[in-house]
Design an enzyme around this catalytic site. Structure first.
Site, PDB file in Angstrom:
ATOM      1  N   LYS A   1       0.830  -1.215   0.000  1.00 57.16           N
ATOM      2  CA  LYS A   1       0.000   0.000   0.000  1.00 57.16           C
ATOM      3  C   LYS A   1       0.865   1.267   0.000  1.00 57.16           C
ATOM      4  O   LYS A   1       2.071   1.222   0.286  1.00 57.16           O
ATOM      5  CB  LYS A   1      -0.929  -0.031   1.222  1.00 57.16           C
ATOM      6  CG  LYS A   1      -1.995  -1.136   1.152  1.00 57.16           C
ATOM      7  CD  LYS A   1      -2.934  -1.053   2.353  1.00 57.16           C
ATOM      8  CE  LYS A   1      -4.037  -2.096   2.276  1.00 57.16           C
ATOM      9  NZ  LYS A   1      -4.954  -2.005   3.449  1.00 57.16           N
TER      10      LYS A   1
ATOM     11  N   TYR B   1     -12.771  -1.133  -3.019  1.00 58.56           N
ATOM     12  CA  TYR B   1     -13.209  -1.302  -1.626  1.00 58.56           C
ATOM     13  C   TYR B   1     -14.719  -1.092  -1.469  1.00 58.56           C
ATOM     14  O   TYR B   1     -15.179  -0.787  -0.363  1.00 58.56           O
ATOM     15  CB  TYR B   1     -12.434  -0.344  -0.718  1.00 58.56           C
ATOM     16  CG  TYR B   1     -11.027  -0.823  -0.412  1.00 58.56           C
ATOM     17  CD1 TYR B   1     -10.808  -1.960   0.370  1.00 58.56           C
ATOM     18  CD2 TYR B   1      -9.909  -0.152  -0.900  1.00 58.56           C
ATOM     19  CE1 TYR B   1      -9.530  -2.411   0.658  1.00 58.56           C
ATOM     20  CE2 TYR B   1      -8.614  -0.592  -0.614  1.00 58.56           C
ATOM     21  CZ  TYR B   1      -8.448  -1.727   0.162  1.00 58.56           C
ATOM     22  OH  TYR B   1      -7.174  -2.175   0.448  1.00 58.56           O
TER      23      TYR B   1
ATOM     24  N   PHE C   1     -14.961   4.348   7.912  1.00 57.97           N
ATOM     25  CA  PHE C   1     -13.614   4.671   7.440  1.00 57.97           C
ATOM     26  C   PHE C   1     -13.484   4.637   5.923  1.00 57.97           C
ATOM     27  O   PHE C   1     -12.388   4.830   5.388  1.00 57.97           O
ATOM     28  CB  PHE C   1     -12.585   3.726   8.078  1.00 57.97           C
ATOM     29  CG  PHE C   1     -12.839   2.253   7.819  1.00 57.97           C
ATOM     30  CD1 PHE C   1     -12.457   1.646   6.633  1.00 57.97           C
ATOM     31  CD2 PHE C   1     -13.458   1.473   8.789  1.00 57.97           C
ATOM     32  CE1 PHE C   1     -12.685   0.304   6.396  1.00 57.97           C
ATOM     33  CE2 PHE C   1     -13.701   0.121   8.566  1.00 57.97           C
ATOM     34  CZ  PHE C   1     -13.311  -0.464   7.352  1.00 57.97           C
TER      35      PHE C   1
ATOM     36  N   THR D   1      -5.118  -7.141  10.683  1.00 63.42           N
ATOM     37  CA  THR D   1      -5.435  -5.838  10.081  1.00 63.42           C
ATOM     38  C   THR D   1      -4.869  -4.700  10.923  1.00 63.42           C
ATOM     39  O   THR D   1      -4.270  -3.756  10.388  1.00 63.42           O
ATOM     40  CB  THR D   1      -6.963  -5.682   9.962  1.00 63.42           C
ATOM     41  OG1 THR D   1      -7.495  -6.807   9.255  1.00 63.42           O
ATOM     42  CG2 THR D   1      -7.334  -4.391   9.253  1.00 63.42           C
TER      43      THR D   1
ATOM     44  N   ARG E   1       2.711  -6.458   8.665  1.00 59.31           N
ATOM     45  CA  ARG E   1       2.035  -5.325   9.308  1.00 59.31           C
ATOM     46  C   ARG E   1       2.696  -4.965  10.640  1.00 59.31           C
ATOM     47  O   ARG E   1       2.776  -3.788  10.990  1.00 59.31           O
ATOM     48  CB  ARG E   1       0.547  -5.634   9.455  1.00 59.31           C
ATOM     49  CG  ARG E   1      -0.172  -5.493   8.092  1.00 59.31           C
ATOM     50  CD  ARG E   1      -1.536  -6.084   8.098  1.00 59.31           C
ATOM     51  NE  ARG E   1      -2.319  -5.662   6.939  1.00 59.31           N
ATOM     52  CZ  ARG E   1      -3.479  -6.209   6.612  1.00 59.31           C
ATOM     53  NH1 ARG E   1      -3.988  -7.190   7.343  1.00 59.31           N
ATOM     54  NH2 ARG E   1      -4.142  -5.790   5.558  1.00 59.31           N
TER      55      ARG E   1
ATOM     56  N   ASN F   1      -1.865   0.265   6.786  1.00 58.30           N
ATOM     57  CA  ASN F   1      -1.340  -1.004   7.293  1.00 58.30           C
ATOM     58  C   ASN F   1      -0.528  -1.792   6.273  1.00 58.30           C
ATOM     59  O   ASN F   1      -0.449  -3.021   6.341  1.00 58.30           O
ATOM     60  CB  ASN F   1      -2.479  -1.841   7.890  1.00 58.30           C
ATOM     61  CG  ASN F   1      -3.527  -2.213   6.880  1.00 58.30           C
ATOM     62  OD1 ASN F   1      -3.448  -1.806   5.722  1.00 58.30           O
ATOM     63  ND2 ASN F   1      -4.510  -2.990   7.299  1.00 58.30           N
TER      64      ASN F   1
ATOM     65  N   HIS G   1      -2.126  -5.472   1.452  1.00 57.06           N
ATOM     66  CA  HIS G   1      -3.467  -6.027   1.207  1.00 57.06           C
ATOM     67  C   HIS G   1      -3.321  -7.470   0.761  1.00 57.06           C
ATOM     68  O   HIS G   1      -2.366  -7.809   0.063  1.00 57.06           O
ATOM     69  CB  HIS G   1      -4.190  -5.239   0.104  1.00 57.06           C
ATOM     70  CG  HIS G   1      -5.420  -5.945  -0.403  1.00 57.06           C
ATOM     71  ND1 HIS G   1      -6.633  -5.844   0.241  1.00 57.06           N
ATOM     72  CD2 HIS G   1      -5.597  -6.813  -1.431  1.00 57.06           C
ATOM     73  CE1 HIS G   1      -7.528  -6.607  -0.401  1.00 57.06           C
ATOM     74  NE2 HIS G   1      -6.922  -7.197  -1.415  1.00 57.06           N
TER      75      HIS G   1
ATOM     76  N   GLU H   1     -10.231  -9.641  -7.734  1.00 54.28           N
ATOM     77  CA  GLU H   1      -9.221  -8.590  -7.512  1.00 54.28           C
ATOM     78  C   GLU H   1      -8.081  -8.693  -8.531  1.00 54.28           C
ATOM     79  O   GLU H   1      -7.567  -7.673  -8.989  1.00 54.28           O
ATOM     80  CB  GLU H   1      -8.708  -8.674  -6.080  1.00 54.28           C
ATOM     81  CG  GLU H   1      -9.768  -8.257  -5.068  1.00 54.28           C
ATOM     82  CD  GLU H   1      -9.346  -8.415  -3.617  1.00 54.28           C
ATOM     83  OE1 GLU H   1     -10.154  -8.063  -2.746  1.00 54.28           O
ATOM     84  OE2 GLU H   1      -8.219  -8.896  -3.350  1.00 54.28           O
TER      85      GLU H   1
HETATM   86  P1  GDP Z   1      -7.946  -6.697   5.656  1.00 53.41           P
HETATM   87  O1  GDP Z   1      -8.607  -7.829   4.897  1.00 53.41           O
HETATM   88  O2  GDP Z   1      -7.053  -7.184   6.790  1.00 53.41           O
HETATM   89  O3  GDP Z   1      -7.216  -5.714   4.758  1.00 53.41           O
HETATM   90  O4  GDP Z   1      -9.092  -5.862   6.410  1.00 53.41           O
HETATM   91  P2  GDP Z   1     -10.557  -5.359   5.947  1.00 53.41           P
HETATM   92  O5  GDP Z   1     -10.977  -6.010   4.653  1.00 53.41           O
HETATM   93  O6  GDP Z   1     -11.452  -5.499   7.136  1.00 53.41           O
HETATM   94  O7  GDP Z   1     -10.354  -3.796   5.702  1.00 53.41           O
HETATM   95  C1  GDP Z   1      -9.816  -3.287   4.509  1.00 53.41           C
HETATM   96  C2  GDP Z   1      -8.876  -2.162   4.855  1.00 53.41           C
HETATM   97  O8  GDP Z   1      -9.614  -1.095   5.444  1.00 53.41           O
HETATM   98  C3  GDP Z   1      -7.811  -2.509   5.913  1.00 53.41           C
HETATM   99  O9  GDP Z   1      -6.689  -3.208   5.397  1.00 53.41           O
HETATM  100  C4  GDP Z   1      -7.443  -1.127   6.419  1.00 53.41           C
HETATM  101  O10 GDP Z   1      -6.588  -0.429   5.501  1.00 53.41           O
HETATM  102  C5  GDP Z   1      -8.821  -0.439   6.439  1.00 53.41           C
HETATM  103  N1  GDP Z   1      -9.507  -0.593   7.739  1.00 53.41           N
HETATM  104  C6  GDP Z   1     -10.055  -1.729   8.266  1.00 53.41           C
HETATM  105  N2  GDP Z   1     -10.610  -1.508   9.462  1.00 53.41           N
HETATM  106  C7  GDP Z   1     -10.424  -0.179   9.704  1.00 53.41           C
HETATM  107  C8  GDP Z   1     -10.800   0.690  10.805  1.00 53.41           C
HETATM  108  O11 GDP Z   1     -11.411   0.252  11.782  1.00 53.41           O
HETATM  109  N3  GDP Z   1     -10.448   1.997  10.690  1.00 53.41           N
HETATM  110  C9  GDP Z   1      -9.786   2.498   9.619  1.00 53.41           C
HETATM  111  N4  GDP Z   1      -9.473   3.813   9.600  1.00 53.41           N
HETATM  112  N5  GDP Z   1      -9.417   1.715   8.568  1.00 53.41           N
HETATM  113  C10 GDP Z   1      -9.725   0.403   8.622  1.00 53.41           C
END
Ligand code: GDP
Length: 139
Positions: free
Chosen positions: A11, A51, A59, A93, A104, A114, A117, A128
């Site tokens: 990222k 997304y 968020f 995450t 991470r 973070n 992805h 994707e």
């Molecule tokens: P991943 O599969 O571990 O990437 O997690 P998710 O699919 O739940 O979320 C997608 C992306 O959204 C994450 O990798 C973070 O960049 C962001 N994200 C997820 N949860 C949060 C949150 O609670 N707050 C914020 N600001 N960003 C978040």
């Protein structure tokens, strides 16, 4: 366990902070074959579509801004059990919950910024990969 492909990204936070080389090394140390690789600045429209599953989350707007703030490295990775193995290599995450040695834990700035992805299932991996790569770009 079957050989499969997953979609991965380094990222914008990690690219801007100069971690691309170290993360690519970790990918190869974990036994992934790099099938596709390109550096690209994702547009806001692409980040919104990529997304879209999160569009109701608080968020979402911030995530779209972050993901389009600078270049990302886009990857297609292949090995046995690639989807699960890449998610294990990335870690949780939220970097505060990520295990020692994970990408991470090593490189993420926050739950949003973070570093990496990874697809979460075979169906999303296929979607994707197609979202960012044409068949002729995959070795
Ligand atoms: P991943 O599969 O571990 O990437 O997690 P998710 O699919 O739940 O979320 C997608 C992306 O959204 C994450 O990798 C973070 O960049 C962001 N994200 C997820 N949860 C949060 C949150 O609670 N707050 C914020 N600001 N960003 C978040």
């Amino acid at each position: 366990m079957a050989v499969e492909r997953t979609y991965a990204m380094i990222k914008p936070d990690a690219v801007t902070n100069g971690h691309t080389g170290r993360i690519l090394s970790i990918i190869q140390e974990h036994g992934f074959k790099i099938i596709g690789l390109k550096q690209k600045s994702i547009s806001p429209a692409e980040a919104e579509a990529f997304y879209a599953v999160h569009r109701e989350r608080p968020f979402y707007a911030s995530l779209v801004t972050f993901m389009s703030e600078g270049p990302s490295v886009l990857l297609v990775l292949e090995r046995e059990d690639a989807i699960k193995k890449w998610r294990e290599a990335m870690g949780a995450t939220n970097p505060a919950n990520a295990a020692d040695g994970t990408i991470r834990k090593l490189f993420a700035e926050s739950i949003e910024r973070n570093a990496a992805h990874g697809s979460d299932a075979p169906e999303t991996a296929a979607q994707e990969i197609q979202f960012f790569f044409s068949a002729s770009e995959l070795l």
